[in-house]
Design an enzyme around this catalytic site. Structure first.
Site, short mmCIF file in Angstrom:
data_model
loop_
_atom_site.label_atom_id
_atom_site.label_comp_id
_atom_site.label_asym_id
_atom_site.label_seq_id
_atom_site.Cartn_x
_atom_site.Cartn_y
_atom_site.Cartn_z
N GLN A 206 5.65 -6.26 -3.86
CA GLN A 206 6.08 -4.97 -4.41
C GLN A 206 7.40 -5.07 -5.15
O GLN A 206 7.77 -4.14 -5.87
CB GLN A 206 6.22 -3.94 -3.29
CG GLN A 206 4.93 -3.60 -2.57
CD GLN A 206 3.97 -2.79 -3.43
OE1 GLN A 206 4.35 -2.19 -4.44
NE2 GLN A 206 2.70 -2.77 -3.03
N SER B 237 2.32 -11.12 -6.54
CA SER B 237 0.96 -10.66 -6.87
C SER B 237 0.90 -10.20 -8.32
O SER B 237 1.82 -9.54 -8.81
CB SER B 237 0.60 -9.49 -5.94
OG SER B 237 -0.64 -8.94 -6.32
N CYS C 297 -6.49 10.02 8.74
CA CYS C 297 -7.80 10.28 8.14
C CYS C 297 -8.08 9.35 6.98
O CYS C 297 -9.22 9.17 6.58
CB CYS C 297 -7.87 11.71 7.66
SG CYS C 297 -7.83 12.87 9.02
C1 LIG Z 1 3.61 -6.04 0.38
C2 LIG Z 1 2.25 -6.52 0.00
N1 LIG Z 1 1.83 -7.73 0.37
C3 LIG Z 1 0.62 -8.20 0.04
C4 LIG Z 1 -0.26 -7.45 -0.69
C5 LIG Z 1 -1.59 -8.01 -1.05
O1 LIG Z 1 -1.56 -8.42 -2.38
P1 LIG Z 1 -2.87 -8.94 -3.14
O2 LIG Z 1 -3.68 -7.73 -3.42
O3 LIG Z 1 -2.32 -9.58 -4.37
O4 LIG Z 1 -3.56 -9.91 -2.26
C6 LIG Z 1 0.13 -6.17 -1.09
C7 LIG Z 1 -0.78 -5.29 -1.83
O5 LIG Z 1 -1.62 -4.62 -1.26
C8 LIG Z 1 1.41 -5.70 -0.74
O6 LIG Z 1 1.82 -4.49 -1.09
#
Ligand SMILES: Cc1ncc(COP(=O)(O)O)c(C=O)c1O
Lengths: 446, 135
Positions: free
Chosen positions: A221, A241, A368
């Site tokens: 993030q 990512s 939910c």
């Molecule tokens: C803090 C964090 N780590 C890992 C991920 C997973 O990333 P990716 O979708 O690239 O596997 C996310 C996203 O969902 C994330 O926000």
């Protein structure tokens, strides 16, 4: 109104199917127009922590590598391979440049989930003789937590899950207190995906260095959203990512420090020895190029972009606070991602609220919305009560968020909360001066 | 999650939202659920003789919880107490096409009806005893 909803869904289906049809005809201009038509029918996208739309410049950079330049970056003996390798190496440099690393320290993966897995499993296996203790936090992403739990189950690791403070920060003191002579890894995320709280990275990095422990941070993030320099911050391993930074889905990277200290990782995926043996598998060249381009854009535009996004985020927050009472902020007021606003609207439930805010694509910590029927474990770890966790909404702004969209989001949020509060027995009780904490609640018979 | 048209209809145009006076001896109030579970329903019934003349609800919860309570008020109106007690959560599930994860919303609505009737009965019993005492 119910019919309107159905009509809206139907028209959306029609637009989407016409886009698919035009894609098949392959007319680029018509296709782009139709994408705009789809967007016009879709809710306003304020869920940029879940994923981001791809920047058209990223898409453009990727396209040559799907068709003509299709070579395998590992083919050493002909021009197809050389072209692909050059593209991949440029991308690696672009990623490295964004985080102050050397391009040799970048390993391509399929995303942050895989990067988290390689980092944690890789250290635990490689350094088993040195120790088996991991220090992490309760607010980490599941990709980190579940990997840790898996290693615990196998008896390969012992894990300390630290509590954050009420703003979601992990204190350096709590990490220090948890260190044992078996500690080999500190895994603390750079910025939290729900509440946007940014960790004291530099202090953690310094502590890790002093104690000779590796510092791994999941920066899915944070990369591209806040300045991050791995040397300045003392980060040894970092997960990145693509799809969180306006790049493609299915690609990510792992930063692995090469000097002072050199980090070695046992691979999770074995095979042809790609990526210096740390992650085998033929590189998806277009995706690598896309991630590189996304990093390049982020580096060039972050400062200006953040000014704009912070102004919009503050406008959204203030606009809501001006019109509604019983609104509380989740996460840290300052150490926070520029694009994150996570707030609880007391006395209304998050999923119902999202249903009422039907033109906004947001997310909620309400039970939910999850399969487990438990409210957000992140908010729980902060000590936000279950009731307020159920009432939370996460707004995630992004590069393509406009001021008009924020104005609309304020109006619709205020209307939806007001409407649901009129319907809420809790709001009525609060208005009558009843302290909800003293009420004897009756749970259902099943 | 995709909602059924009926859930959307009740959510967007909830029937019988509001409150009746708790002080009214002909009004029974049922409050079920808990804020920390994410659902609280308040259902009120106004009973004349044996007939439920009016029903009002307020609900804290997801769309399915709001729809379930809205439907419950619609169904109990005009029924006798005995008839209202026969309403089963499975009928609500069927009518609203609730998915398995939302069945608890219908359970809560059934509980709310029962709780409101129980409250009404205990109130009228109290009225009767008072009257006896007054004699
Ligand atoms: C803090 C964090 N780590 C890992 C991920 C997973 O990333 P990716 O979708 O690239 O596997 C996310 C996203 O969902 C994330 O926000």
């Amino acid at each position: 109104m119910g019919d309107v909803e159905v009509d809206r869904n139907r028209s959306l289906e029609l637009v989407i199917s016409s886009v698919v049809a035009q894609n098949e005809q392959g007319n680029n201009e018509e296709r782009l127009m139709s994408v705009e038509t789809v967007m016009a029918k879709m809710p306003i996208y304020l869920d940029n922590h879940a994923t981001t739309p791809m920047d058209p410049r990223v898409f453009e950079a990727m396209t040559p590598y799907f068709l003509g330049s299709f070579g395998n970056a590992a083919s050493r003996n002909h021009a197809f391979g050389w072209v692909a390798e050059k593209a991949v190496e440029t991308a690696r440099e672009q990623i490295a440049a964004l985080i102050g690393a050397n391009s040799k320290e970048i390993v391509f993966t399929s995303g942050a989930t895989e990067s988290d897995n390689i980092a944690i499993k890789g250290v635990i296996e490689m350094y088993a003789e040195k120790g088996n203790h991991i220090i992490t936090a309760k607010t980490e992403h599941k990709a980190v937590l579940d990997t840790c739990k898996y290693l615990e189950r196998l008896g390969k690791a012992e894990v300390t899950y630290l509590d954050p403070d009420t703003d979601g920060r992990i204190s350096v003191e709590s990490i220090q207190a948890a260190i044992t002579d078996k500690t080999v890894l500190i895994a603390v995320m750079a910025a939290n995906n729900e509440i946007g709280t940014i960790a004291p990275l530099k202090e953690i990095g310094a502590l890790a260095k002093e104690k000779g422990i590796f510092f791994f941070t999941d920066a899915a993030q944070a990369v591209g959203r806040i300045p991050l320099d791995v040397n300045e911050l003392g980060i040894d391993i970092m997960a990145i990512s693509g799809h969180k930074i306006y790049g493609p889905k299915g690609i990510g990277a792992l930063y692995v420090r090469r000097r002072r200290p050199r980090v070695r990782l046992t691979p999770v995926i074995h095979g042809g020895g790609h990526e210096r043996g740390m992650r085998s598998g033929t590189l998806p060249v277009p995706l690598c190029v896309g991630l590189g381009k996304a990093c390049e854009i982020a580096g060039a535009e972050m400062e200006e972009e953040n000014k704009r996004i912070i102004a919009l985020r503050e406008k959204l927050h203030q606009g809501i606070l001006e019109k509604l009472d019983y609104v509380s902020l989740n996460g840290h007021p300052e150490h926070r991602l520029p694009n994150n606003l996570n707030i609880s609207f007391a006395y209304v439930e998050g999923e119902g609220l999202m249903m009422a805010m039907k033109d906004l694509a947001v997310s909620s910590g309400s039970a939910c919305t999850s399969a487990s029927l438990e409210p957000s474990y992140v908010l729980k770890a902060l000590g936000v009560g279950d009731e307020l966790a159920h009432s939370s909404i996460r707004y995630g702004l992004g590069r393509f968020t406009t001021e008009e969209e924020i104005d609309f989001a304020i109006t619709q949020s205020v209307e939806a909360v007001s409407k649901l509060r009129e319907m809420s027995p809790l709001y009525e009780m609060a208005q009558e001066g009843i302290d909800l904490a003293t009420v004897q609640w009756q749970v259902p018979h099943e | 999650m995709a909602y059924s048209d009926k859930v959307l209809d009740h959510f967007n145009n909830p029937r019988n939202v509001g409150s009746l006076s708790k002080a009214d001896p002909e009004v029974g109030t049922g409050v079920v659920g808990a804020p920390e579970c994410g659902d609280v329903m308040k259902l009120q019934l106004k009973v004349r003789g044996d007939i439920i003349e009016d029903a009002k609800f307020k609900t804290f919860g997801c769309g399915s919880a709001i729809a379930s309570s809205s439907l419950a008020t619609e169904w109990v109106k005009g029924k006798t107490i005995e008839e209202a007690l026969q309403i089963k959560n499975t009928q609500i599930v069927e009518e609203l096409a609730l998915p398995p994860v939302k069945v608890h919303c219908s359970v809560l609505a059934e509980d709310a009806i029962k709780a409101a009737i129980a409250d009404y009965k205990s109130k009228s019993a109290a009225v009767v005893t008072e009257e006896v005492k007054a004699d």
